[in-house]
Design an enzyme around this catalytic site. Structure first.
Site, mmCIF file in Angstrom:
data_model
loop_
_atom_site.group_PDB
_atom_site.id
_atom_site.type_symbol
_atom_site.label_atom_id
_atom_site.label_comp_id
_atom_site.label_asym_id
_atom_site.label_seq_id
_atom_site.Cartn_x
_atom_site.Cartn_y
_atom_site.Cartn_z
ATOM 1 N NE ARG A 133 -0.554 -0.560 4.911
ATOM 2 C CZ ARG A 133 -1.120 -0.385 6.082
ATOM 3 N NH1 ARG A 133 -2.276 0.233 6.157
ATOM 4 N NH2 ARG A 133 -0.537 -0.824 7.170
ATOM 5 C CE LYS A 171 2.013 2.232 6.231
ATOM 6 N NZ LYS A 171 2.873 1.958 7.383
ATOM 7 C CG ASP A 219 -7.915 -1.881 2.127
ATOM 8 O OD1 ASP A 219 -6.702 -1.737 2.431
ATOM 9 O OD2 ASP A 219 -8.832 -1.503 2.869
ATOM 10 N N GLY A 220 -4.871 -1.976 0.054
ATOM 11 C CA GLY A 220 -3.941 -0.936 -0.368
ATOM 12 C C GLY A 220 -4.134 0.391 0.354
ATOM 13 N NE ARG A 228 6.090 4.805 4.392
ATOM 14 C CZ ARG A 228 6.157 3.617 4.959
ATOM 15 N NH1 ARG A 228 6.115 3.497 6.278
ATOM 16 N NH2 ARG A 228 6.254 2.511 4.236
ATOM 17 C CG ASP A 278 8.208 -7.296 6.708
ATOM 18 O OD1 ASP A 278 8.406 -8.195 7.546
ATOM 19 O OD2 ASP A 278 7.152 -6.647 6.656
ATOM 20 C CG ASN A 279 7.795 -3.823 9.471
ATOM 21 O OD1 ASN A 279 7.538 -3.558 8.304
ATOM 22 N ND2 ASN A 279 6.898 -4.310 10.306
#
Ligand code: AMP
Ligand code: MG
Length: 478
Positions: A92, A107, A119-120, A170, A246-247
């Site tokens: 997203r 984002k 849903d993005g 961001r 992934d974060n």
């Protein structure tokens, strides 16, 4: 410079097409600009006083683009709660170009190839949280992605209840994650793995470009920055909540703000993420998880660097972290020298704070004015006698210092924030924003940018968290 003059680059698109998906943002219904950060605007080289709000809103809503823009989502994998997921990616988030070294990303801007079941979109609640904390962490001096602005909308989004959609613009010097390397390693695409390493070095560690040993040195830098970041989080009392690989930023930044929290009372076992039933990402576990995540990165880099050398690096993480943490906590205690007994002094304090549920941030702020009189600290303790005992040791330790009390106080007031954005404060601003009044966001942005300053209108946020709002757990849904 004006926003309309902003030209952007898209260097990531020079990589192979497997690294990204070109996709356009999808506008939200009835967007409105809720807040923007003048300090973040300055990072892009924009003149914050000449920012065209209408244009900024259109940019966030994907209705207009900067010159040179070629939007794309990035592909990555990652270990989520210890389990490997072979493909995640920006489900997203959509990159809309790089200006002045800062990658702009929307984002909540709609679905991409990597959206899976999602849903993005991002809801207002989580977008306010990400927007404010990005600016707050920087205000606290902690490496982080940043946020230029936030829009809300009338777009209805289904979560546990119906909410409205929002988009944060961001910024980060890099959006590449540990999981970006894992993706190519686990697919055994080593040439692309190497291309990614070269890209990371060129962008985030250019000083290593001509080094023969550059891949190892890159791993070393990432290790050092991650250890420093963990020390920052522990010292300020920040619980990230979703430390999946992934974060984790390869540039050592705090990224992907989800169900995070600042500690109310000191609690080593605190878990801010309601879905984290095993407490994997508890406050006290963060440094170990940082190291475990690095071990996943090292595995992913194994085709490029000798395994034994990376094992030695991982070993070093421990001392890198403990030394950085000891330094930071020494500064919070106002100690300029580092003495062996300081670790015991700190340990006994934290034990006391845990036992008596002492609010972390107000305690260190009050200690920053301590002159031998315990009265201002007593209100934070259930049984002040234990505080008095600890203060006797502290008084003795302060005698080993050479700085004047006044100088120590000034240093401590610049180290121990008066304001951190606790969850109950954020929730107040969110409730008001959801009811149509975004002014609470602006108030918190002011605290975020100047957490060490005095803000007389916000004095009520500087004390211990009211009992009913303590240690809220947050759902992961965002
Ligand atoms: P997070 O834990 O929020 O960083 O998200 C983990 C993964 O899920 C990332 O790949 C996100 O892009 C994806 N994701 C989270 N929420 C959504 C959403 N509403 N729609 C699409 N993808 C999502
Ligand atoms: Mg994420």
């Amino acid at each position: 410079m004006k926003l309309t003059d902003l030209r952007v680059r898209n260097d990531y698109l020079n990589l192979d097409e497997e690294f990204y998906h070109r996709v356009k943002p999808r506008p939200l219904k009835n967007p409105r600009l809720l807040s923007h950060s003048p300090d973040a605007a300055a990072l892009l080289g924009l003149d914050p006083s000449a920012l065209d709000r209408g244009h900024l809103q259109a940019l966030l809503n994907g209705e207009t683009f900067c010159e040179g823009s070629d939007p794309y989502a990035m592909c990555y994998a990652g270990h989520q709660f210890g389990f490997y997921v072979p493909r995640l990616g920006d489900g997203r988030a959509i990159n809309i170009g790089t200006a002045n070294g800062w990658h702009m990303q929307l984002k909540g801007a709609g679905q991409t190839r990597y959206s899976r079941q999602g849903d993005g979109r991002a809801v207002l609640r989580s977008s306010v949280r990400e927007y404010l904390l990005s600016e707050a962490m920087d205000g606290l001096g902690i490496p982080t992605s940043r946020a230029l602005a936030l829009i809300g909308s009338d777009e209805e989004i289904a979560r546990e209840r119906w909410e409205t959609g929002a988009i944060v613009l961001r910024l980060s010097p890099s959006w590449i994650r540990f999981g970006s390397f894992e993706y190519f390693y686990h697919k055994r695409k080593y040439a692309k793995l190497e291309a990614l390493a070269d890209f990371v070095i060129a962008e985030s560690y250019p000083e290593l470009q001509d080094e023969e040993d550059r891949y190892f040195l890159m791993a070393e830098k990432i290790t050092e920055r991650t250890a420093a970041l963990m020390a920052d989080w522990q010292a300020v009392g920040f619980n990230h909540g979703v430390m999946n690989t992934d974060n984790m930023s390869i540039a050592g930044l705090t990224i992907d703000y989800g169900p995070y929290a600042f500690l109310d009372h000191y609690d080593i076992d605190y878990v801010c993420n309601h879905t984290d039933t095993e407490g994997r990402y508890s406050f006290g576990n963060q440094p170990y998880i940082g190291q475990w995540n690095l071990s996943r990165l090292m595995v992913a880099l194994s085709p490029l660097v000798q395994q034994e050398r990376m094992e030695a690096l991982l070993e070093r993480f421990r001392s890198l972290y403990t030394d950085a943490y000891a330094r930071k906590m020494g500064a919070k205690l106002g100690l300029e020298r580092e003495l062996p007994e300081d670790r015991m002094l700190l340990r006994s304090l934290l034990k006391l704070m845990q036992e008596q549920a002492v609010d972390y941030t107000p305690f260190f702020r009050a200690l920053s004015r301590y002159d031998g009189d315990p009265t201002p600290l007593e209100g934070l303790f259930l049984l002040p006698s234990a505080l008095h005992t600890w203060l006797e040791t502290y008084d003795a330790r302060l005698k080993e210092e050479t700085r004047s009390t006044q100088t120590r106080h000034a240093a401590m007031l610049a180290t121990n924030p008066k304001y951190v954005l606790k969850n109950y404060m954020l929730q107040e601003a969110i409730d008001r924003a959801e009811a149509g009044d975004p002014s609470g966001i602006e108030t918190l942005l002011r605290l975020a940018r100047d957490p060490y300053g005095e803000h007389p209108d916000c004095e009520r946020y500087a004390g211990a968290t009211p009992q009913q709002f303590r240690s809220i757990q947050l759902s992961c849904s965002s």
